[in-house]
Design an enzyme around this catalytic site. Structure first.
Site, short mmCIF file in Angstrom:
data_model
loop_
_atom_site.label_atom_id
_atom_site.label_comp_id
_atom_site.label_asym_id
_atom_site.label_seq_id
_atom_site.Cartn_x
_atom_site.Cartn_y
_atom_site.Cartn_z
N SER A 291 0.87 -1.18 0.00
CA SER A 291 0.00 0.00 0.00
C SER A 291 0.90 1.23 0.00
CB SER A 291 -0.87 0.02 1.26
OG SER A 291 -0.12 0.50 2.36
N ASP A 292 0.36 2.39 -0.29
CA ASP A 292 1.16 3.58 -0.03
C ASP A 292 1.00 3.89 1.46
OD1 ASP A 292 2.87 5.69 -0.25
OD2 ASP A 292 1.87 6.63 -1.94
N TRP A 293 1.78 4.81 1.92
CA TRP A 293 1.88 5.11 3.36
C TRP A 293 0.48 5.36 3.96
CZ3 TRP A 293 6.60 6.38 6.16
CH2 TRP A 293 6.37 6.89 7.44
N GLY A 294 0.03 4.41 4.74
CA GLY A 294 -1.26 4.59 5.43
C GLY A 294 -2.47 4.61 4.51
#
Ligand code: NOJ
Length: 758
Positions: A291-294
């Site tokens: 995933s991307d950050w968060g």
């Protein structure tokens, strides 16, 4: 501890042995599959979820912090509940973190350390948008390989690069990280970078995993505002945005990263169509999706999930395999499996993908493979690497204007005033996403000029004004100097006294990059006034523009005789610029993003579709603006040289493209000037009538050539069905019969044309 490693390895070995007994063509991937399965069989649910969890170090954040304490993180690593870490670097620190895992966890599955190695690790290369202007794929592969070699020596086994988001909007700060507005060129550059990072042998100490990002649509953020919604249809998605990602799969990219944006209402992170159906299904991607950050938890903010539990449920079904610093999988996945909402098969699939990459990289054989103090001493920031940075730097520079051949600087010039807030800046050339570059380590333009200027030339310097005031850093917004003009008088005085002025203006490194969108793409702060004051004092001005995006250069184009776009070229910035200024290198860079006449034209790109009102401006009922022309100030593919190139007539060997066959298009290109130069010969096609309205022009081929004065080369392009295939109204990749235009030229605007039929 030793016992467990041996047990795992033994199981793997037996599995491999079995396989080769059954299948004589013992394919190495199949061996890995058996090893993956044997490790998976030993894992508890907690350990599986652990592999799907990625933590950042707390000292080097590249996104908003989350609330798991450092103690808890450490404990989780020791318990085998973490699969990867990002933002931990140096051989020593990665070794220590790997030790926590290897010495304490039950299964001792190696941690994989990731980092944003975007345009270099310590030796910085040009920002990707700049480097793309070189149109030199071999060079881009080489710089990626060096970045990988440096990062690998410091413990990094995975870079979050290449960013292959096609983007048409210079307001978006992340255009600096991509390869511009064209799908075809972005695909080729992505593949070159992946090859560079991953090398020929994934188990080599210098090979690291690439990550194709951001899947998908991130570069189309509405109004160029970072993280904003993306509203595009299925045809545009498939024809413009997805091809570089398909090319990345075919090139063997080991990992993908999804993106923060929603795509027509569905957040990319929770988008099953693109991740599970297309990428992992139709395209057969075997690696894993981080995933991307968060971004999993951000689906709550998107209004797409009501809480973390639902966000985790959506993400895992959609095909997000690893949760980057989001703490959703960590806390929610177990509950989701136990409640029966998530089938364990989905978890197993994700874990197998992650283990597969770790096996492919050889981490199970040597978890400390990348934490190599010796390589760290020998491979990083070497003279050899810096030489390649210089080569990449000069090849990325684009000459935008050169009235009366003001450049290269004549050997008769006796005095030069170097002026501007960026002239002696040793930090901005490093760009944003600068890996582990030492601050202020780049060669400034002033330093470069001093090194390359012929002996006896008097060089003076005045900053004129500061660009920013206060702190500059990755996470904090910058404050631009809007008022202080106290340095103007000095600058004007030096400009008056000198024969020639080199005016170095543009953007600070931290005006572009993540979260650095702007509604104004002109010169920030007091620069406009400085430029005008200097120009008034001495009209013999060469403007050196440093920027992470296409800027509004309309005033400069009308008033300044020579303009060089130099981007942010990395460690050797000033030397590269000086080589071009003094004619040691003849510039050959070509823009990969259109430079607009003003910000109001954005998004602007060369491969627009025709409108119902025609393309020529005739009266007010045509599709145009009333205040400026509708085309670019400097179009895609544009860039001047110190020499001139003449194009002969396009010749086709036939005018009908047969099914399954090809047409050869050829053109003679002659260097009609006085110095050696490089030219990028560009091929564009237009499908005149289609099941969808098709772009006015699309880049389909190019060749970069070097010609001596007077020399002629014949360039040939092969036109085949693949070149005219697109995602049609049938939602299939097809070539449709009909009439086509074929253009060849020096940029997307200045072309000759002919036609063919398919
Ligand atoms: C967020 C960015 O969008 C992504 O590109 C980057 O790799 C991660 N943060 C990690 O820093």
């Amino acid at each position: 501890m030793k016992k467990r490693i041996t047990a795992v390895m033994l199981l793997s070995f037996l599995a491999g042995a079995n396989l080769s007994a059954q299948n004589k063509s013992s394919h190495p991937d199949l061996k890995i599959e058996n090893k993956v399965d044997s490790v998976l069989r030993l894992m508890t649910l907690d350990e599986k979820i652990g592999q799907m969890t990625q933590y950042s170090s707390s000292w080097d954040l590249t996104g908003p912090p989350t609330d798991v304490s450092n103690e808890q993180r450490l404990q989780n690593i020791k318990e085998g509940k973490v699969g990867s870490m990002l933002n931990v670097a140096t051989a020593k620190l990665t070794r220590e973190a790997q030790d926590w895992n290897m010495k304490n966890s039950r299964l001792k599955i190696p941690l994989l350390f990731g980092l944003d190695v975007i345009h270099g690790y310590k030796t910085m290369f040009p920002i990707p948008l700049g480097e793309s202007a070189s149109w030199d794929l071999k060079l881009m592969e080489k710089t990626a390989a060096i970045a990988a070699k440096e990062a690998a020596a410091s413990g990094i086994g995975w870079t979050f690069s290449p960013m292959i988001d096609v983007s048409r909007d210079a307001r978006w700060g992340r255009v600096m990280e991509g390869s511009g507005e064209d799908t075809y060129l972005t695909s080729l550059i992505g593949v070159a970078k992946i090859k560079g990072y991953q090398g020929d042998d994934l188990t080599a100490q210098t090979s690291i995993a690439a990550c194709a990002k951001h899947f998908a649509g991130y570069g189309f953020a509405e109004s160029g505002r970072d993280y904003n919604a993306v509203n595009i249809g299925i045809h545009e998605l498939n024809n413009i945005i997805l091809p570089p990602f398909k090319a990345a799969v075919d090139a063997g990219a080991l990992t993908f990263m999804n993106s923060f944006n929603d795509l027509d209402g569905i957040p990319a992170t929770g988008n099953k169509y693109i991740q599970r159906d297309l990428l992992k299904g139709e395209w057969g991607f075997q690696g894993f999706m981080v995933s991307d950050w968060g971004s999993i938890a951000e689906m709550i903010n998107h209004g797409y999930a009501k809480d973390k539990n639902q966000a985790g449920d959506i993400a895992v079904h959609a095909g997000s395999d690893m949760d980057m610093e989001g703490n959703v999988y960590e806390f929610e996945l177990k509950k989701l499996v136990e409640s029966g909402k998530v089938d364990i098969k989905l978890i197993d699939d994700a874990v197998k993908r992650i283990l597969r990459v770790k096996f492919q990289l050889g981490l199970f054989d040597n978890p400390y493979k990348y934490s190599d103090e010796k390589a760290e001493k020998n491979n990083i920031y070497t003279k050899e690497n810096l030489d390649v940075s210089l080569e990449a730097g000069k090849k990325s520079i684009v000459l935008l204007k050169n009235e009366n051949n003001l450049l290269p600087i004549k050997s008769s010039v006796k005095s030069i005033a170097v002026i501007g807030p960026l002239a002696d800046d040793k930090d901005s050339p490093l760009g944003n996403w600068r890996g582990k570059a030492d601050p202020n380590s780049a060669v400034s333009v002033l330093e470069g000029i001093k090194t390359y200027a012929p002996k006896g030339v008097k060089i003076t310097y005045a900053k004129g004004a500061d660009l920013s005031t206060g702190e500059r850093s990755f996470l904090r917004p910058m404050t631009i100097n809007q008022t202080d003009k106290s340095g103007f008088a000095d600058a004007v005085k030096l400009a008056k006294e000198a024969e020639l002025v080199i005016l170095v203006v543009g953007e600070d490194a931290f005006q572009s990059g993540e979260g650095r969108s702007q509604t104004d793409i002109g010169f920030a702060g007091v620069q406009d006034e400085l430029i005008a004051a200097v120009k008034n004092a001495n009209s013999n001005v060469v403007m050196v523009v440093m920027s992470g995006r296409p800027m509004d250069l309309t005033w400069s184009d009308e008033n300044i005789p020579a303009i060089l776009e130099t981007w942010l070229l990395g460690s050797q910035h000033g030397n590269a610029v000086a080589e071009v200024l003094f004619g040691k290198y003849n510039p050959a860079g070509k823009l990969t993003m259109s430079f607009p006449r003003n910000v109001g034209q954005l998004p602007l790109y060369y491969n627009q579709k025709p409108t119902g009102r025609g393309d020529e401006i005739q009266d007010v009922t045509y599709s145009a603006y009333r205040d400026v022309k509708r085309d670019a100030l400097y179009p895609f593919g544009f860039g001047l040289s110190y020499t001139t190139f003449e194009y002969g007539k396009i010749k086709l060997d036939k005018t009908t493209l047969p099914k399954g066959g090809a047409i050869t298009a050829s053109v003679e290109v002659t260097n009609s000037g006085k110095v050696k130069g490089e030219e990028v010969v560009q091929l564009y096609l237009r499908d005149l009538v289609g099941s969808l309205s098709r772009p006015l022009k699309e880049l389909k081929g190019f060749e970069k050539i070097e010609l001596n004065p007077g020399e002629t080369k014949t360039i040939q392009f092969t036109i085949d069905e693949k070149m005219i295939t697109f995602f049609t109204a049938n939602q299939k990749w097809e070539a449709e019969s009909g009439d086509f235009k074929l253009f060849i030229g020096t940029n997307s605007r200045d072309v000759q044309e002919t036609s063919f039929y398919y």
